[in-house]
Design an enzyme around this catalytic site. Sequence first.
Site, PDB file in Angstrom:
ATOM      1  N   SER A 199       0.730  -1.337  -0.185  1.00 31.26           N
ATOM      2  CA  SER A 199      -0.001  -0.092  -0.146  1.00 31.26           C
ATOM      3  C   SER A 199       0.921   1.276  -0.126  1.00 31.26           C
ATOM      4  O   SER A 199       0.441   2.506  -0.262  1.00 31.26           O
ATOM      5  CB  SER A 199      -0.782   0.366   0.954  1.00 31.26           C
ATOM      6  OG  SER A 199      -1.880  -1.055   1.517  1.00 31.26           O
ATOM      7  N   SER A 221      -4.711   2.687   3.034  1.00 30.97           N
ATOM      8  CA  SER A 221      -4.411   1.561   4.088  1.00 30.97           C
ATOM      9  C   SER A 221      -5.178   0.596   3.460  1.00 30.97           C
ATOM     10  O   SER A 221      -6.882   1.376   3.527  1.00 30.97           O
ATOM     11  CB  SER A 221      -4.424   1.712   5.148  1.00 30.97           C
ATOM     12  OG  SER A 221      -4.518   1.075   6.148  1.00 30.97           O
ATOM     13  N   GLY A 222      -5.155  -0.531   2.773  1.00 27.69           N
ATOM     14  CA  GLY A 222      -6.856  -1.084   2.637  1.00 27.69           C
ATOM     15  C   GLY A 222      -7.915  -1.301   3.928  1.00 27.69           C
ATOM     16  O   GLY A 222      -8.700  -1.517   3.526  1.00 27.69           O
ATOM     17  N   SER A 223      -7.431  -1.721   4.719  1.00 26.47           N
ATOM     18  CA  SER A 223      -7.975  -2.280   6.002  1.00 26.47           C
ATOM     19  C   SER A 223      -8.266  -1.364   6.879  1.00 26.47           C
ATOM     20  O   SER A 223      -9.466  -1.004   7.891  1.00 26.47           O
ATOM     21  CB  SER A 223      -6.921  -3.087   7.259  1.00 26.47           C
ATOM     22  OG  SER A 223      -5.539  -2.731   7.117  1.00 26.47           O
ATOM     23  N   GLY A 224      -7.290   0.012   6.959  1.00 19.62           N
ATOM     24  CA  GLY A 224      -7.505   1.249   7.885  1.00 19.62           C
ATOM     25  C   GLY A 224      -7.472   1.032   9.538  1.00 19.62           C
ATOM     26  O   GLY A 224      -7.947   1.220  10.092  1.00 19.62           O
ATOM     27  N   THR A 245      -3.738  -0.239  10.282  1.00 24.70           N
ATOM     28  CA  THR A 245      -2.506  -1.249  10.480  1.00 24.70           C
ATOM     29  C   THR A 245      -1.538   0.153  11.618  1.00 24.70           C
ATOM     30  O   THR A 245      -2.109   0.733  11.529  1.00 24.70           O
ATOM     31  CB  THR A 245      -1.555  -0.413   9.237  1.00 24.70           C
ATOM     32  OG1 THR A 245      -2.358  -1.993   7.951  1.00 24.70           O
ATOM     33  CG2 THR A 245      -0.525  -1.207   9.405  1.00 24.70           C
ATOM     34  N   GLU A 297      -4.643  -2.919  -3.808  1.00 24.75           N
ATOM     35  CA  GLU A 297      -3.358  -2.137  -3.919  1.00 24.75           C
ATOM     36  C   GLU A 297      -3.408  -1.776  -5.877  1.00 24.75           C
ATOM     37  O   GLU A 297      -3.655  -0.424  -6.129  1.00 24.75           O
ATOM     38  CB  GLU A 297      -2.043  -2.603  -3.697  1.00 24.75           C
ATOM     39  CG  GLU A 297      -2.259  -3.006  -2.561  1.00 24.75           C
ATOM     40  CD  GLU A 297      -1.412  -4.517  -2.166  1.00 24.75           C
ATOM     41  OE1 GLU A 297      -1.408  -4.755  -1.037  1.00 24.75           O
ATOM     42  OE2 GLU A 297      -0.730  -5.851  -2.981  1.00 24.75           O
TER      43      GLU A 297
HETATM   44  O1  LIG Z   1      -3.176  -1.944   3.777  1.00 23.52           O
HETATM   45  P1  LIG Z   1      -3.285  -2.290   4.746  1.00 23.52           P
HETATM   46  O2  LIG Z   1      -4.114  -3.167   5.439  1.00 23.52           O
HETATM   47  O3  LIG Z   1      -2.924  -1.089   5.676  1.00 23.52           O
HETATM   48  O4  LIG Z   1      -2.247  -2.924   4.649  1.00 23.52           O
HETATM   49  C1  LIG Z   1      -0.684  -2.931   4.771  1.00 23.52           C
HETATM   50  C2  LIG Z   1       0.098  -4.450   4.367  1.00 23.52           C
HETATM   51  O5  LIG Z   1      -0.298  -5.019   3.511  1.00 23.52           O
HETATM   52  C3  LIG Z   1       0.102  -5.856   2.867  1.00 23.52           C
HETATM   53  O6  LIG Z   1       0.199  -4.655   1.561  1.00 23.52           O
HETATM   54  C4  LIG Z   1       0.867  -6.740   2.087  1.00 23.52           C
HETATM   55  O7  LIG Z   1      -0.943  -7.175   1.163  1.00 23.52           O
HETATM   56  C5  LIG Z   1       1.968  -5.697   2.676  1.00 23.52           C
HETATM   57  O8  LIG Z   1       2.691  -5.335   1.931  1.00 23.52           O
HETATM   58  C6  LIG Z   1       1.219  -4.685   4.462  1.00 23.52           C
HETATM   59  O9  LIG Z   1       2.146  -4.867   5.214  1.00 23.52           O
END
Ligand SMILES: O=P(O)(O)OC[C@H]1O[C@](O)(CO)[C@@H](O)[C@@H]1O
Length: 177
Positions: A43, A82-85, A87, A144
């Site tokens: 990300s 951040s995909g999950s929000g 991290t 991503e």
């Molecule tokens: O986008 P997020 O949820 O913050 O997560 C980032 C994490 O996901 C990843 O991109 C894995 O797909 C890792 O490289 C990284 O640690």
Amino acid sequence: MHQQLIIDKISGILAATDDSYDQKLTTLLDQAKRVFVSGAGRSGLIGRFFAMRLMHSGYDVSVVGEIVTPSIKAGDLLIIISGSGETEQLIAFTKRAKEIGAKILLISAKSDSTIGDLADAVFQVGTSELYGKVKGMPMGTVFELSTLFFLEAIISHIIHEKGIPEEEMRSRHANLE
Ligand SMILES: O=P(O)(O)OC[C@H]1O[C@](O)(CO)[C@@H](O)[C@@H]1O
């Protein structure tokens, strides 16, 4: 076949993404004194793609975590990818930036998250239902790659809206690369 699967998935996500984000993000960028971009792992790499093009477009932009990155201040914009929000280090950055008075934008696969709750704005790329498991696109790949295209489209919007010539962008590109 695999290329098509990936392209179809990304197309579906982009088609489900709010069109108004182009203008909203451009406005946030234009209102900010300076722009900071942050993200973890892949990300974070997408964030770097975007940061370079913002610099080419004339914005004062820094990537969080570089040894030459200055301190964030009130009036600056922190863009978190951040995909999950969720991290952890990004939650810490968000809290710190908020205390200081910077504006925070989260770009995410989720509409609700810990970072999203703290942020001034959340731009969701696609919808939560579209992020089920996809064989061949593991972990964060769907988010991503979709976000890479989403952010490139923002750059295209900025180029068109401001009429930025490619030569001007090229002239800003590093000449010690
Ligand atoms: O986008 P997020 O949820 O913050 O997560 C980032 C994490 O996901 C990843 O991109 C894995 O797909 C890792 O490289 C990284 O640690």
